[in-house]
Design a protein around this motif. Structure first.
Motif, PDB file in Angstrom:
ATOM      1  N   UNK A  94      47.400  33.941  21.638  1.00  0.00           N
ATOM      2  CA  UNK A  94      48.341  34.926  22.158  1.00  0.00           C
ATOM      3  C   UNK A  94      47.547  36.224  22.271  1.00  0.00           C
ATOM      4  N   UNK A  95      46.613  36.541  21.536  1.00  0.00           N
ATOM      5  CA  UNK A  95      45.780  37.743  21.909  1.00  0.00           C
ATOM      6  C   UNK A  95      44.381  37.205  21.472  1.00  0.00           C
ATOM      7  N   UNK A  96      43.323  38.158  21.546  1.00  0.00           N
ATOM      8  CA  UNK A  96      42.104  37.723  21.383  1.00  0.00           C
ATOM      9  C   UNK A  96      41.451  38.692  20.483  1.00  0.00           C
ATOM     10  N   UNK A  97      40.563  38.110  19.187  1.00  0.00           N
ATOM     11  CA  UNK A  97      40.200  38.920  18.373  1.00  0.00           C
ATOM     12  C   UNK A  97      39.004  38.410  17.735  1.00  0.00           C
ATOM     13  N   UNK A  98      38.235  39.092  16.969  1.00  0.00           N
ATOM     14  CA  UNK A  98      37.180  38.382  16.198  1.00  0.00           C
ATOM     15  C   UNK A  98      37.073  38.941  14.823  1.00  0.00           C
TER      16      UNK A  98
ATOM     17  N   UNK B 272      39.268  42.105  21.723  1.00  0.00           N
ATOM     18  CA  UNK B 272      40.440  41.773  22.841  1.00  0.00           C
ATOM     19  C   UNK B 272      40.731  43.110  23.499  1.00  0.00           C
ATOM     20  N   UNK B 273      40.448  44.095  22.999  1.00  0.00           N
ATOM     21  CA  UNK B 273      40.712  45.590  23.565  1.00  0.00           C
ATOM     22  C   UNK B 273      39.488  46.102  23.882  1.00  0.00           C
ATOM     23  N   UNK B 274      38.405  45.450  24.109  1.00  0.00           N
ATOM     24  CA  UNK B 274      37.492  46.131  24.974  1.00  0.00           C
ATOM     25  C   UNK B 274      37.543  45.703  26.345  1.00  0.00           C
ATOM     26  N   UNK B 275      37.052  46.704  27.162  1.00  0.00           N
ATOM     27  CA  UNK B 275      37.095  46.853  28.661  1.00  0.00           C
ATOM     28  C   UNK B 275      36.608  45.845  29.394  1.00  0.00           C
TER      29      UNK B 275
ATOM     30  N   UNK C 198      43.948  40.773  28.381  1.00  0.00           N
ATOM     31  CA  UNK C 198      44.713  40.280  29.386  1.00  0.00           C
ATOM     32  C   UNK C 198      44.182  39.320  30.246  1.00  0.00           C
ATOM     33  N   UNK C 199      42.730  38.874  30.006  1.00  0.00           N
ATOM     34  CA  UNK C 199      42.243  37.704  30.911  1.00  0.00           C
ATOM     35  C   UNK C 199      41.808  36.485  30.126  1.00  0.00           C
ATOM     36  N   UNK C 200      41.643  36.633  28.615  1.00  0.00           N
ATOM     37  CA  UNK C 200      41.473  35.541  28.044  1.00  0.00           C
ATOM     38  C   UNK C 200      42.082  35.208  26.914  1.00  0.00           C
ATOM     39  N   UNK C 201      43.342  35.625  26.764  1.00  0.00           N
ATOM     40  CA  UNK C 201      44.418  34.932  25.779  1.00  0.00           C
ATOM     41  C   UNK C 201      44.876  33.693  26.521  1.00  0.00           C
ATOM     42  N   UNK C 202      45.423  32.634  25.771  1.00  0.00           N
ATOM     43  CA  UNK C 202      46.164  31.635  26.247  1.00  0.00           C
ATOM     44  C   UNK C 202      47.294  32.245  27.033  1.00  0.00           C
ATOM     45  N   UNK C 203      47.895  33.179  26.708  1.00  0.00           N
ATOM     46  CA  UNK C 203      49.061  33.943  27.437  1.00  0.00           C
ATOM     47  C   UNK C 203      48.654  34.243  28.741  1.00  0.00           C
TER      48      UNK C 203
ATOM     49  N   UNK D 287      34.762  35.115  31.996  1.00  0.00           N
ATOM     50  CA  UNK D 287      35.178  36.418  31.372  1.00  0.00           C
ATOM     51  C   UNK D 287      35.047  36.259  29.685  1.00  0.00           C
ATOM     52  N   UNK D 288      35.389  35.221  29.311  1.00  0.00           N
ATOM     53  CA  UNK D 288      35.279  34.859  27.786  1.00  0.00           C
ATOM     54  C   UNK D 288      33.850  35.224  27.482  1.00  0.00           C
ATOM     55  N   UNK D 289      32.712  34.466  28.190  1.00  0.00           N
ATOM     56  CA  UNK D 289      31.328  34.658  28.049  1.00  0.00           C
ATOM     57  C   UNK D 289      31.095  36.130  27.833  1.00  0.00           C
ATOM     58  N   UNK D 290      31.444  36.925  28.734  1.00  0.00           N
ATOM     59  CA  UNK D 290      31.304  38.228  28.708  1.00  0.00           C
ATOM     60  C   UNK D 290      31.582  38.851  27.310  1.00  0.00           C
ATOM     61  N   UNK D 291      33.000  38.544  27.078  1.00  0.00           N
ATOM     62  CA  UNK D 291      33.552  38.930  25.725  1.00  0.00           C
ATOM     63  C   UNK D 291      32.949  38.600  24.651  1.00  0.00           C
TER      64      UNK D 291
END
Ligand SMILES: [Zn+2]
Length: 391
Positions: free
Chosen positions: A212-216, A236-239, A257-262, A303-307
Motif C-alpha cells: 500500500x506504501x513503499x519503504x525499505x 517512498x517519500x523521496x521525490x 504515489x507512483x510505485x505502490x500497488x495502490x 519509476x521503481x528503478x529510479x527509487x
C-alpha cells in the motif's frame, strides 16, 4: 534451526548460548575449544542454562579417539517458548505463531478493514485464543511483535498515511489487556530482519517493500538501521517528480504515489476511466497484451528503478530483496529492474525477489521477539523454505 548471527554484547553466557544455538548439537568440550573459555566456566554456564530451560541435553556423542567417555551433547530448547507476530495493513491483518526456531504453529490472513477502533480487539482475540489452548512451556509466549505499514519510532506509531492507527496509543491499549512483552515496528524494517535471518551470505541488505506504501528496511553490518526518528529507508517519500502528485506526507511527487500497488491500480482505473477496476483486472489486461496497460507497467518499473537506484546509492548494499505483490504476479519485472541498473555504477548489485513475500514481515517480527527475549543483536533461521512458504 535458530542461529545467532552476531552479538556485540559479549558476555560469556551469550557466547556459550550462541554456540549451542548455532550447532544442531554440541558438547561442552567443543564449546570450550571454540570460545576459548575454560571447561569449568563452560560447565558452570551450561548448568545455569539448563536450569533456566534455555538448553537441554540430548544423549551422547561419539567417544574420543583415545577411548574417553562419550560426551553429552547439548541443544537449544526450541520448544521452550512461543513467538507471536502480527502484520497490520489498512485492509487486512495476518498473524504467525512459531516456536523459538521459527517452526510454524499457526498462520492466518484475515481480509478486513483495520482501524483504530478494531485493531486492539483483533490482536487480543488471537492472543487470548492461542493462550487458552497452548501447552505449558518454560517461557510461554516470549513476546508479541506487530508490524505496521507506517513510520514507527520507539514502539510508537507516528505516521500511517492510509489508515488511522497513528491516532491511537496502541502499545498502551494492548498492555492494559495483554500481560506480555509487546513491540511495534515498521513493516519494511521487519521484512529486512527476516531476509537477513534467512540469508547466511550477506551482511548488508536492503529489503524494498511496495505494497500500500513503499519503504525499505536497511541492514548494515548485520544490524537494522532505524535512523534517529525511525524514518530510515522511507524511500517512498523521496521525490520522484517535483510538483507531482500530492502525498499525505506533505510533499509532492513522492515515489509512493507512483510505485505502490495502490498507485498502479489508480493509474489503471484512470486509463480505463472506471473506478471499480482492481489489481486482478490490471493483471488480466497486462496478460492479454493490452498495449496501454503494458506501457503503464513499463512506466511503473522505470519509476521503481529510479527509487531503487536512489536507495542503493545511499546505503551501498550487497544485495536488494524486493517484496511487492506486482512482482510476484509479473516476475519479468525483475529483469526490467535489473536492466535499469545495468548501465549504472550499481550494476553489480543483485536484485532478487523476496522468497518470503507477504510472510517476510511476520518472520521479521519473530526475529524481533527473539532478539528482545534472548537479548542478542541478531538471530537467523535454518528453516526449510518450502515449509515456510506452505500455507
Ligand atoms: Zn510522501
Amino acid at each position: 534451526m535458530l542461529r545467532m548471527k552476531s552479538n556485540i554484547r559479549e558476555n560469556n553466557s551469550v557466547l556459550v548460548l550462541t554456540e549451542i544455538t548455532n550447532h544442531p548439537e554440541i558438547s561442552r568440550t567443543k564449546i570450550s575449544e571454540i570460545t576459548g573459555l575454560n571447561k569449568a566456566t563452560v560447565s558452570e554456564i551450561v548448568r545455569k542454562l539448563i536450569e533456566d530451560d534455555y538448553v537441554i541435553e540430548i544423549g551422547s556423542g561419539n567417544s574420543t579417539k583415545s577411548g574417553g567417555r562419550r560426551p553429552i551433547l547439548l541443544t537449544v530448547n526450541k520448544k521452550a517458548g512461543v513467538s507471536i507476530s502480527f502484520d497490520v495493513r489498512y485492509d487486512r491483518i495476518s498473524y504467525l505463531i512459531t516456536y523459538l526456531d521459527g517452526e510454524k504453529i499457526d498462520y492466518e490472513i484475515k481480509e478486513t478493514d483495520i482501524n483504530k477502533d478494531n485493531i486492539v480487539t483483533h490482536i487480543t482475540t488471537v492472543v487470548d485464543a492461542f493462550r487458552s489452548t497452548m501447552k505449558k512451556s518454560p517461557f510461554g509466549i516470549i513476546g508479541v511483535t506487530i508490524s505496521v505499514h507506517g513510520v514507527v519510532n520507539k514502539n510508537m506509531i507516528e505516521f500511517t498515511p492510509y489508515f488511522d492507527l497513528d491516532q491511537l496509543n496502541l502499545i498502551e491499549e494492548l498492555k492494559e489487556r495483554i500481560d506480555l512483552p509487546i513491540h511495534i515496528e515498521n513493516e519494511a524494517n521487519l521484512s529486512a530482519l527476516a531476509e537477513a535471518a534467512f540469508d547466511t551470505e550477506h551482511q548488508n541488505i536492503i529489503s524494498f517493500s511496495a505494497h500500500t506504501g513503499v519503504g525499505a528496511g536497511i541492514i548494515l553490518d548485520s544490524q537494522l538501521y532505524r535512523g534517529y526518528n525511525g524514518r530510515s529507508g522511507e524511500v517512498g517519500h523521496t521525490v520522484l517528480y517535483p510538483d507531482g502528485l500530492n502525498c499525505p506526507c506533505g510533499n509532492h511527487g513522492c515515489l509512493e504515489q507512483y510505485c505502490s500497488t495502490k498507485a498502479i491500480v489508480r493509474n489503471f482505473q484512470q486509463l480505463r476511466n472506471n473506478k471499480s477496476l482492481n489489481f486482478d483486472d490490471l493483471l488480466e489486461a497486462y496478460r492479454q497484451n493490452d498495449v496501454d496497460t503494458q506501457n503503464l507497467i513499463q512506466k511503473f518499473s522505470k519509476d521503481l528503478g529510479i527509487g531503487l537506484m536512489n536507495i542503493i546509492g545511499n546505503y551501498d548494499p550487497e544485495i536488494v530483496y524486493i517484496n511487492a505483490e506486482i512482482l510476484e504476479e509479473i516476475p519479468e519485472l525483475l529483469g526490467l529492474l535489473q536492466h535499469s541498473l545495468s548501465s549504472t555504477i550499481y550494476k553489480s548489485v543483485p536484485i532478487r525477489q523476496s522468497k518470503l513475500g507477504h510472510k517476510a514481515s511476520l518472520y521479521g517480527a519473530t526475529v524481533h521477539n527473539l532478539k528482545e527475549f534472548l537479548n542478542v543483536d541478531n538471530v537467523g533461521f535454518d528453516l526449510d523454505m518450502e515449509k515456510v512458504l506452505e500455507v
